[in-house]
Scaffold this active site. Sequence first.
Site, PDB file in Angstrom:
ATOM      1  N   GLY A  53       0.757  -1.186  -0.160  1.00 13.58           N
ATOM      2  CA  GLY A  53      -0.019  -0.090   0.058  1.00 13.58           C
ATOM      3  C   GLY A  53       0.764   1.146   0.065  1.00 13.58           C
TER       4      GLY A  53
ATOM      5  N   ASN B  18       1.466   3.116  -2.789  1.00 16.43           N
ATOM      6  CA  ASN B  18       0.877   4.108  -3.391  1.00 16.43           C
ATOM      7  C   ASN B  18      -0.298   4.739  -2.758  1.00 16.43           C
ATOM      8  OD1 ASN B  18       2.653   4.356  -5.442  1.00 16.43           O
ATOM      9  ND2 ASN B  18       1.946   2.272  -6.507  1.00 16.43           N
TER      10      ASN B  18
ATOM     11  N   MET C  63      -3.887  -6.805  -7.252  1.00 13.66           N
ATOM     12  CA  MET C  63      -3.303  -7.856  -7.905  1.00 13.66           C
ATOM     13  C   MET C  63      -4.358  -9.038  -8.636  1.00 13.66           C
ATOM     14  SD  MET C  63      -0.218  -7.307  -7.852  1.00 13.66           S
ATOM     15  CE  MET C  63       0.707  -8.617  -8.254  1.00 13.66           C
ATOM     16  N   ARG C  64      -5.605  -8.318  -8.741  1.00 15.24           N
ATOM     17  CA  ARG C  64      -6.629  -9.233  -9.466  1.00 15.24           C
ATOM     18  C   ARG C  64      -7.008  -8.517 -10.766  1.00 15.24           C
ATOM     19  NH1 ARG C  64      -8.978 -13.129  -6.950  1.00 15.24           N
ATOM     20  NH2 ARG C  64      -7.535 -13.564  -5.517  1.00 15.24           N
TER      21      ARG C  64
ATOM     22  N   ASN D 240      -4.892   2.714 -13.626  1.00 18.20           N
ATOM     23  CA  ASN D 240      -4.230   1.797 -12.895  1.00 18.20           C
ATOM     24  C   ASN D 240      -2.659   2.006 -13.035  1.00 18.20           C
ATOM     25  OD1 ASN D 240      -3.208  -0.878 -12.203  1.00 18.20           O
ATOM     26  ND2 ASN D 240      -2.383  -1.116 -13.982  1.00 18.20           N
TER      27      ASN D 240
ATOM     28  N   HIS E 230       1.278   1.058 -13.238  1.00 20.02           N
ATOM     29  CA  HIS E 230       2.082   0.069 -13.604  1.00 20.02           C
ATOM     30  C   HIS E 230       3.628   0.246 -13.664  1.00 20.02           C
ATOM     31  CE1 HIS E 230       2.525  -3.970 -15.469  1.00 20.02           C
ATOM     32  NE2 HIS E 230       3.428  -3.451 -16.255  1.00 20.02           N
TER      33      HIS E 230
END
Lengths: 202, 202
Positions: A14, A16, A92-93, A109, A111
């Site tokens: 966590g 971010n 992570m889903r 998102n 990345h």
Amino acid sequence: MSKLRVAVFASGQGTNFQALADAVRDQKLDVTIELLVCDKPSAPVVERARLAGVDAFVFKPKDYPSREAYETEIAAELERRGVGLIVLAGYMRIVTPVLVDAYYGRMINIHPSLLPAFLGVNGIGQAWEYGVKLTGVTVHYVDGGLDSGPIIAQRAVEVEQDDTESSLAERIHATEQALLPWVVQQIAHGRVKLDGRRVAIG
Amino acid sequence: MSKLRVAVFASGQGTNFQALADAVRDQKLDVTIELLVCDKPSAPVVERARLAGVDAFVFKPKDYPSREAYETEIAAELERRGVGLIVLAGYMRIVTPVLVDAYYGRMINIHPSLLPAFLGVNGIGQAWEYGVKLTGVTVHYVDGGLDSGPIIAQRAVEVEQDDTESSLAERIHATEQALLPWVVQQIAHGRVKLDGRRVAIG
């Protein structure tokens, strides 16, 4: 004008999430973090949310018959709270059309690579193994594909001669923590325009 | 110590050939450009070589029964001239094991994207269509795959808000013309070490 309400989805440390919460606390980010959504009850991010005074929707995917089932519940919760932006920050889903369709253009998102290079899991490790000299961070809208949505912002991170994978990862994470609050602030102020695959800021 | 002898392979305008030739003329690049290899007799790069006083091996692939046939002839010419480095600079042909095996670690290519993103033809157009915010230039060793060899150097180029594909292409070409002579100079001075997929400079 009322502030944009943000839900952050995360599965792990966590960091971010913390960067966003800190930016809000320091009045550098004009949003309300309305909710943390987490699929791992033991993840450190859950404690971070508690300390930041952010409500958490914590669930175990196994308790549901399908991805769509828990996402329908999450979507209802987001709706009830008037969430206008979903930030996937180390979640992570796979996200299904239940959320993607409801939030297209309102779900982003982050990345840890310069997409479309090194998509999927372990973007940093993939880049390290490849031996690139430049990698970085991408923030993009989420569409139905794997890390394939329209790109909002990218920042480069150089691979230094004496780097290890972990020193490189550290600089990439620091870059994420700077870039993500900046992007969310641009969205909060209505400066981000999505047009097909093109994203204009400002 | 005698200077590194370089052969430049090109198929078109030859702006990267020119950047190398200019750097040699200005004594910023300590190599001899021994030969231009060109598969298109009408390509502007042929005239550039003439003006720069560089010999040219110009051929028509159709005059040969196979790729291997013309490459065998080229390899003999390179051997005869003591060429120690091949620079593919806008050479639009597949290179076969005849040259790849003979020159592995001594043959480099310049590609207008941040590899491994947007490999193959039209790297700039591919990045433009995708809508990335960062692209750039890669110089890498040539192996048997498509733009897949170990990366020597990469430089980022930002996509600006008011860019067109052609204004972006201009900045990428300018970056190529700066990066390629720099990389060749590092090689000429023995500063580039190849170890598996890792390349160290300095």
